[in-house]
Design a protein around this motif. Structure first.
Motif, PDB file in Angstrom:
ATOM      1  N   LYS A   1       0.842  -1.188   0.000  1.00 24.09           N
ATOM      2  CA  LYS A   1       0.000   0.000   0.000  1.00 24.09           C
ATOM      3  C   LYS A   1       0.885   1.249   0.000  1.00 24.09           C
ATOM      4  CE  LYS A   1      -3.669   2.296   2.657  1.00 24.09           C
ATOM      5  NZ  LYS A   1      -4.557   2.496   1.499  1.00 24.09           N
ATOM      6  N   CYS A  13      -5.144  -7.355  -2.628  1.00 28.24           N
ATOM      7  CA  CYS A  13      -5.645  -7.224  -1.258  1.00 28.24           C
ATOM      8  C   CYS A  13      -5.933  -8.597  -0.637  1.00 28.24           C
ATOM      9  CB  CYS A  13      -6.891  -6.343  -1.215  1.00 28.24           C
ATOM     10  SG  CYS A  13      -6.621  -4.676  -1.799  1.00 28.24           S
ATOM     11  N   THR A  25      -6.825 -11.358  -2.096  1.00 33.33           N
ATOM     12  CA  THR A  25      -7.797 -12.183  -2.812  1.00 33.33           C
ATOM     13  C   THR A  25      -7.240 -12.600  -4.164  1.00 33.33           C
ATOM     14  OG1 THR A  25      -9.685 -11.101  -1.758  1.00 33.33           O
ATOM     15  CG2 THR A  25     -10.106 -12.252  -3.825  1.00 33.33           C
ATOM     16  N   PHE A  32     -15.639  -7.391  -6.734  1.00 35.94           N
ATOM     17  CA  PHE A  32     -14.254  -7.094  -6.335  1.00 35.94           C
ATOM     18  C   PHE A  32     -13.583  -6.085  -7.257  1.00 35.94           C
ATOM     19  CE2 PHE A  32      -9.727  -8.039  -5.694  1.00 35.94           C
ATOM     20  CZ  PHE A  32      -9.685  -8.004  -4.305  1.00 35.94           C
ATOM     21  N   ARG A  33     -14.106  -5.889  -8.459  1.00 27.64           N
ATOM     22  CA  ARG A  33     -13.433  -5.051  -9.451  1.00 27.64           C
ATOM     23  C   ARG A  33     -13.174  -3.608  -9.001  1.00 27.64           C
ATOM     24  NH1 ARG A  33     -15.914  -7.264 -15.129  1.00 27.64           N
ATOM     25  NH2 ARG A  33     -14.180  -8.649 -15.626  1.00 27.64           N
ATOM     26  N   THR A  73     -11.852  -2.636  -6.531  1.00 27.87           N
ATOM     27  CA  THR A  73     -10.620  -2.610  -5.749  1.00 27.87           C
ATOM     28  C   THR A  73      -9.420  -2.193  -6.594  1.00 27.87           C
ATOM     29  OG1 THR A  73     -11.524  -4.413  -4.411  1.00 27.87           O
ATOM     30  CG2 THR A  73      -9.184  -3.963  -4.165  1.00 27.87           C
ATOM     31  N   TYR A  74      -9.492  -2.392  -7.908  1.00 26.83           N
ATOM     32  CA  TYR A  74      -8.363  -2.047  -8.764  1.00 26.83           C
ATOM     33  C   TYR A  74      -8.854  -1.369 -10.036  1.00 26.83           C
ATOM     34  CZ  TYR A  74      -9.744  -6.620 -10.650  1.00 26.83           C
ATOM     35  OH  TYR A  74     -10.465  -7.677 -11.152  1.00 26.83           O
ATOM     36  N   PRO A  88      -9.513   3.150  -5.870  1.00 25.64           N
ATOM     37  CA  PRO A  88      -9.000   1.772  -5.873  1.00 25.64           C
ATOM     38  C   PRO A  88      -7.817   1.600  -4.931  1.00 25.64           C
ATOM     39  CG  PRO A  88      -8.223   2.953  -7.806  1.00 25.64           C
ATOM     40  CD  PRO A  88      -9.231   3.845  -7.143  1.00 25.64           C
ATOM     41  N   GLU A  89      -7.639   0.366  -4.483  1.00 28.70           N
ATOM     42  CA  GLU A  89      -6.480   0.018  -3.672  1.00 28.70           C
ATOM     43  C   GLU A  89      -5.239  -0.141  -4.549  1.00 28.70           C
ATOM     44  OE1 GLU A  89      -6.352  -0.354  -0.356  1.00 28.70           O
ATOM     45  OE2 GLU A  89      -8.481   0.047  -0.048  1.00 28.70           O
TER      46      GLU A  89
END
Length: 249
Positions: free
Chosen positions: A10, A45, A47, A60-61, A63-64, A143-144
């Motif tokens: 991160k 993350c 997953t 989940f999308r 997230t990025y 997003p992460e």
């Protein structure tokens, strides 16, 4: 790919470099699901996204996200830039239209474009301005992980500097992890905390950016560094001499 293993923490930027055809963009596209991973795994993350499909993948999308190389081709010419930026919010039901409109204005201001430009279309903007829109769209869902695939290579050198400064400021402020794919070692040196070097789908060197670029361990990385342009003409001449010597060896 052959045994490539990369980890991005991160708030970190990992620069992925190598010649054309080395596999850089394939890795980036595999992370966001635009290329199928035929082996191994891609974890975001914690997953494994290679094992997700259907509703679980859609959930989940957010997230990025990804910033593409060609800002013109990555934006729908029939949509206003406001509609393009709002699309991730509306598709993922992260905001209603009123909230999405407010978020678009906020994102345009963050990438240093006037909020009133939301109604403009891509052809009304310069290449650098279109890439700012691409960055705003990619950051819409906070997003992460952000994948940036050669995001400045289609821009003039003078425009590149402005976009890179903005990118660095946004990354510092928002703290997302970033896989920054580029053939330009000068750009990577400016942004990346770590550098990974690919050759023919294999990871040949990986470490802190300053160490890899200042004291490369492999001949391949040394050739990449020697071939990279620098503004000092004396240093550039020396780099060219070294590159010719290594190429002839």
């Amino acid at each position: 790919m052959h045994g490539v293993s990369l980890t991005i923490g991160k708030g970190e930027v990992l620069g992925l470099v190598g010649e054309s055809g080395s596999g850089k963009s394939t890795i980036g596209r595999a992370v966001v699901g635009l290329a199928r991973a035929t082996g191994g795994s891609v974890e975001v993350c914690g997953t494994d996204v290679t094992g997700l499909s259907g509703r679980r993948l859609r959930a989940f999308r957010p997230t990025y996200s990804m910033v593409f190389q060609d800002p013109g081709a990555s934006l729908n010419p029939r949509w206003s830039i406001g509609a393009s930026i709002a699309a991730p919010l509306l598709v993922n039901r992260a905001a209603d239209r009123t909230a999405a409109h407010a978020r678009v204005a906020e994102l345009l201001e963050q990438v240093e474009l006037p909020a009133r430009w939301a109604s403009r279309f891509p052809h009304e903007l310069s290449g650098g301005q279109r890439q700012r829109v691409g960055i705003a769209r990619a950051l819409a869902l906070e997003p992460e992980l952000l994948i940036a695939d050669e995001p400045t290579s289609a821009l003039d050198v003078s425009v590149q500097a402005t976009v890179l400064r903005l990118f660095r400021e946004l990354q510092d402020r928002m703290g997302f992890a970033c896989l920054f794919i580029s053939h330009d070692l000068g750009v990577v040196e400016l942004l990346a905390h770590e550098v990974a070097v690919l050759r023919n789908g294999r990871l040949v060197e990986h470490g802190p950016a300053r160490e890899v670029l200042a004291r490369p361990r492999t001949d391949y990385t040394r050739r990449l560094v020697a071939a990279a342009p620098v503004p000092d003409p004396v240093q550039q001449a020396e780099r060219r001499r070294l590159w010719r010597e290594m190429a002839a060896a």
